[in-house]
Write a protein that holds these residues in place. Structure first.
Motif, PDB file in Angstrom:
ATOM      1  N   GLU A  21       4.331 -25.946 -50.012  1.00 14.15           N
ATOM      2  CA  GLU A  21       5.785 -26.082 -49.964  1.00 14.15           C
ATOM      3  C   GLU A  21       6.209 -27.549 -50.130  1.00 14.15           C
ATOM      4  OE1 GLU A  21       8.067 -23.851 -50.043  1.00 14.15           O
ATOM      5  OE2 GLU A  21       6.692 -22.150 -49.957  1.00 14.15           O
ATOM      6  N   ALA A  22       5.403 -28.454 -49.569  1.00 15.91           N
ATOM      7  CA  ALA A  22       5.750 -29.879 -49.649  1.00 15.91           C
ATOM      8  C   ALA A  22       5.601 -30.431 -51.061  1.00 15.91           C
ATOM      9  CB  ALA A  22       4.885 -30.674 -48.673  1.00 15.91           C
ATOM     10  N   TYR A  23       4.675 -29.868 -51.860  1.00 15.90           N
ATOM     11  CA  TYR A  23       4.359 -30.455 -53.166  1.00 15.90           C
ATOM     12  C   TYR A  23       4.490 -29.477 -54.330  1.00 15.90           C
ATOM     13  CZ  TYR A  23       2.647 -34.471 -50.591  1.00 15.90           C
ATOM     14  OH  TYR A  23       2.570 -35.570 -49.775  1.00 15.90           O
ATOM     15  N   LYS A  24       5.146 -28.341 -54.120  1.00 17.66           N
ATOM     16  CA  LYS A  24       5.214 -27.337 -55.186  1.00 17.66           C
ATOM     17  C   LYS A  24       5.957 -27.836 -56.417  1.00 17.66           C
ATOM     18  CE  LYS A  24       9.206 -24.908 -53.177  1.00 17.66           C
ATOM     19  NZ  LYS A  24       9.658 -23.603 -52.617  1.00 17.66           N
ATOM     20  N   ASP A  25       6.812 -28.838 -56.257  1.00 16.88           N
ATOM     21  CA  ASP A  25       7.545 -29.370 -57.395  1.00 16.88           C
ATOM     22  C   ASP A  25       6.952 -30.674 -57.931  1.00 16.88           C
ATOM     23  OD1 ASP A  25       9.453 -27.288 -57.312  1.00 16.88           O
ATOM     24  OD2 ASP A  25      10.549 -28.305 -55.710  1.00 16.88           O
ATOM     25  N   ASN A  26       5.802 -31.069 -57.397  1.00 17.47           N
ATOM     26  CA  ASN A  26       5.153 -32.301 -57.848  1.00 17.47           C
ATOM     27  C   ASN A  26       4.029 -31.944 -58.827  1.00 17.47           C
ATOM     28  OD1 ASN A  26       3.554 -34.658 -58.123  1.00 17.47           O
ATOM     29  ND2 ASN A  26       4.302 -35.427 -56.165  1.00 17.47           N
ATOM     30  N   PRO A  27       4.166 -32.292 -60.095  1.00 16.26           N
ATOM     31  CA  PRO A  27       3.162 -31.911 -61.096  1.00 16.26           C
ATOM     32  C   PRO A  27       1.824 -32.630 -60.939  1.00 16.26           C
ATOM     33  CG  PRO A  27       4.751 -33.417 -62.057  1.00 16.26           C
ATOM     34  CD  PRO A  27       5.264 -33.089 -60.685  1.00 16.26           C
ATOM     35  N   ASN A  28       1.771 -33.623 -60.058  1.00 14.44           N
ATOM     36  CA  ASN A  28       0.541 -34.393 -59.882  1.00 14.44           C
ATOM     37  C   ASN A  28      -0.332 -33.886 -58.743  1.00 14.44           C
ATOM     38  OD1 ASN A  28       1.107 -36.338 -61.965  1.00 14.44           O
ATOM     39  ND2 ASN A  28       2.639 -37.220 -60.587  1.00 14.44           N
ATOM     40  N   LYS A  46       0.115 -23.946 -59.475  1.00 11.87           N
ATOM     41  CA  LYS A  46       0.043 -24.913 -58.373  1.00 11.87           C
ATOM     42  C   LYS A  46      -1.136 -24.646 -57.450  1.00 11.87           C
ATOM     43  CE  LYS A  46       2.305 -27.765 -57.542  1.00 11.87           C
ATOM     44  NZ  LYS A  46       2.176 -29.217 -57.789  1.00 11.87           N
ATOM     45  N   TRP A  47      -1.411 -23.364 -57.191  1.00 11.85           N
ATOM     46  CA  TRP A  47      -2.452 -23.020 -56.214  1.00 11.85           C
ATOM     47  C   TRP A  47      -3.394 -22.004 -56.844  1.00 11.85           C
ATOM     48  CZ3 TRP A  47      -1.128 -21.467 -50.462  1.00 11.85           C
ATOM     49  CH2 TRP A  47      -2.322 -21.382 -49.712  1.00 11.85           C
TER      50      TRP A  47
END
Length: 227
Positions: A111-118, A149-150
């Motif tokens: 949830e914290a990084y789902k929008d971070n492509p890195n 993402k996962w």
């Protein structure tokens, strides 16, 4: 005990000593203004000659190339995580003990990084005979997460167990353990060069809080290297 499992356990213990030593060094330096994370695992000095002078470089433990299959039947390799940082763990879908706690904590990271492509998450099943692509797909759908993402991956059993050794994570079949498998709840933080940069207890919220903070440090380091 199976000789191969005995070897894995011995190597994991040795590797854990490297991790602890590196973590102690990091904790002593963590008050510095520009924090950096240690590179965990074994390291070797390698000499090379430049302009007649001997230079000693340090070669750090690196996660080797790999190839598994995720919940969407997509091939997942080192290229999948190239140029990204990722968090990895080992689990099985029918695990009745620590896996539900691990997945609830990994969901926090998602949830914290789902929008971070890195950032990518990579979960390996240690029960590939049961955890087929279809089973992993259903498991991922219940968590309502995106494959890009996962990745929940399966593959050859020995390849998965050998990869656990590379991450310094203990896994083994154990008839006496709940669910028939014994494994640690470790989360490992890996950088864009496939070096291990952090080790965390995936069942403990405070340790996962530390992981999330360390991910921010590593992302800043990545940005600095790309400049």
């Amino acid at each position: 005990m199976n000789p191969r499992i005995n070897y894995i356990l011995k190597q994991t213990i040795v590797a854990s000593a490297f991790i602890c030593a590196s973590a102690l060094t990091y904790s002593c330096q963590s008050n510095s203004a520009d924090q950096t994370l240690p590179i965990l695992g074994s390291r070797e000095p390698v000499e090379r000659v430049v302009d007649g002078k001997t230079i000693v470089d340090t070669v750090y433990h690196q996660i080797p190339d790999f190839a598994f299959t995720d919940q969407d039947s997509q091939r997942v390799t080192q290229e999948t995580v190239a140029g990204k940082i990722y968090v990895t763990d080992f689990f099985f879908t029918t695990c009745p003990s620590i896996c539900p706690k691990m997945k609830s904590q990994m969901l926090r990271i998602y949830e914290a990084y789902k929008d971070n492509p890195n950032v990518v998450l990579l979960s390996h099943t240690i029960d590939p005979a049961h955890d087929t692509v279809a089973v992993l797909k259903e498991y991922a759908d219940r968590l309502n997460v995106e494959t890009a993402k996962w990745h929940f991956v399966t593959g050859d059993r020995d390849s998965i167990y050998d990869m656990a050794l590379q991450y310094f994570v203990g896994v083994q079949e154990d008839d006496q353990a709940e669910g028939g498998f014994a494994h640690s709840g470790d989360f490992m933080l890996i950088d864009q060069n496939r070096h291990i940069r952090g080790h965390y207890h995936g069942t403990e919220q405070e340790d996962v809080d530390r992981l999330i903070k360390d991910m921010e440090i590593l992302l800043k380091e990545q940005q600095h290297e790309e400049k």
